[in-house]
Every structure is written in C-alpha cells, then in structure tokens.
Design an enzyme around this catalytic site. Structure first.
Site: not given
Length: 218
Positions: A19, A21
C-alpha cells in the site's frame, strides 16, 4: 512480530505488494478527514470513492475528484518515508523478489514518492495499481491482477498495508497479509484479526519474515 498461525499451503514468497499511504510513507492522519470534509461526506461508515461514484451527475463526480486531489497534492508535499524503507526495497531487489504497489491514491503521489525517497537502483516496481483500476481495494481484484501479470499464485505474494482495505483485499485474494502497525490502526488486530497473518512495527521486520518463510519452503 506476531507468529504465523494456520497458514496452510504457504508457498515461496516471490512478490511483495505495498500500500502507499501509511505504508510506504508515514501516516498522515489529517488527510482522509480533510477529503471527507472537502466533498461533504460526514458519515464515516461510507467509503470516499464509493460516495463519489454514487453522486448523481458527472459534473458532481468530477468536482469531487478534483477536491480530493487537492488534498492529495497537499499530502504529497508533506509525505515522509517509513523508517527502513530503503533497506527493505534493497533486500527485495537484490534477492529478485518482485516489488509492486496497490493504492487507492492517484499516480502522481506514487511517482513523486518513489523518485524522492527510493534510490534509483532499487526503485523499479513491476506494477503500480492506482484507483484508476476498478474495482479498488478492499476487493481482491487489484492483487489478483498483479499475480496474473507476474504469472504467480497470490499465495506467493505478501500484501503489506496499514488499513482494513489492505488486509481485506489481501485476505480475499489469497495473499499473506502483513499489517504495518501504528498508533492509529491497532484496533484492526482486535476487530479484524482474521484478516491479519502477521503484524510488524517496522518494515525491516519483513526482511526477516521473508527469510524465514523462504528458508522453510526450500
């Protein structure tokens, strides 16, 4: 790091999907509330992207996307890398383990982050999936797409993230799920522990995890 429990049929790890953020970069807890405020979404149980998709007109949907992209642009200027990020991508590169990104963000912040914080010799990611890919996380489709493109089984991939969407997507796709724990997401280990195979507090722990897994499957 938690112990691996109940992982049947685990295979040699050949790819890692990150991922963006809160995973590659440090959490920016102000960002998602700012997005919700910008588009007038006050129900925290409603997904931001889903809310935008259900707006009645194309003009409204476009304006909402413009508003959240303004927030993302501010976040992009302030983002900082996770500790040990370079150590991990160096290890993956040198051991021939595929590096990939799956994010609900747009492409520009990802490209900026990689260029700014990852040395060029370790900066090649095989696939970068943004929210342009439909459906997005928490559906398994983005991870299944990456696995297909790499000609791998999802069980040969690790999904590393910090949110419910990351863990749900990884679990549904059949990946090993690794939660990067922080001061905001510890509740996931209580409320959705069935989605998390391993939790770590620093990305460097993933190096040891892969070493242990791959040595045990030789």
């Amino acid at each position: 790091m938690t112990k691996l429990q109940g992982l049947k049929g685990l295979k040699h790890i050949k790819a890692v999907v990150f991922d963006m953020d809160g995973t590659l970069c440090l959490p920016q807890p102000w960002m998602f509330p700012a997005m919700r405020n910008a588009i007038g979404l006050h129900d925290k149980s409603v997904d931001i992207l889903h809310f935008i998709e259900t707006l009645p007109t194309e003009k409204e949907r476009k304006e909402a996307h413009n508003q959240i992209e303004l927030v993302e642009a501010k976040a992009m200027k302030e983002m900082q890398p996770q500790p040990s990020l370079v150590d991990l991508v160096k290890y993956l590169t040198r051991h021939g383990i595929s590096k990939n990104i799956c994010t609900r963000n747009v492409g520009a912040p990802v490209e900026t982050f990689v260029a700014r914080f990852i040395p060029s010799e370790f900066s090649k990611f095989d696939y970068i999936i943004t929210r342009d890919f439909k459906p997005t996380k928490p559906q398994p489709d983005p991870l299944q797409h990456i696995a297909s493109k790499l000609n791998l089984s999802p069980s040969e991939m690790i999904m590393v993230g910090d949110s419910y969407d990351d863990m749900k997507s990884g679990r549904s796709a059949g990946c090993l799920t690794v939660l990067l724990k922080n001061h905001l997401n510890g509740h996931l280990l209580l409320e959705h522990k069935e989605l998390v195979d391993v939790s770590v507090e620093d990305l460097s722990e993933i190096i040891k995890l892969i070493q242990n897994l791959n040595n045990s499957t030789l």
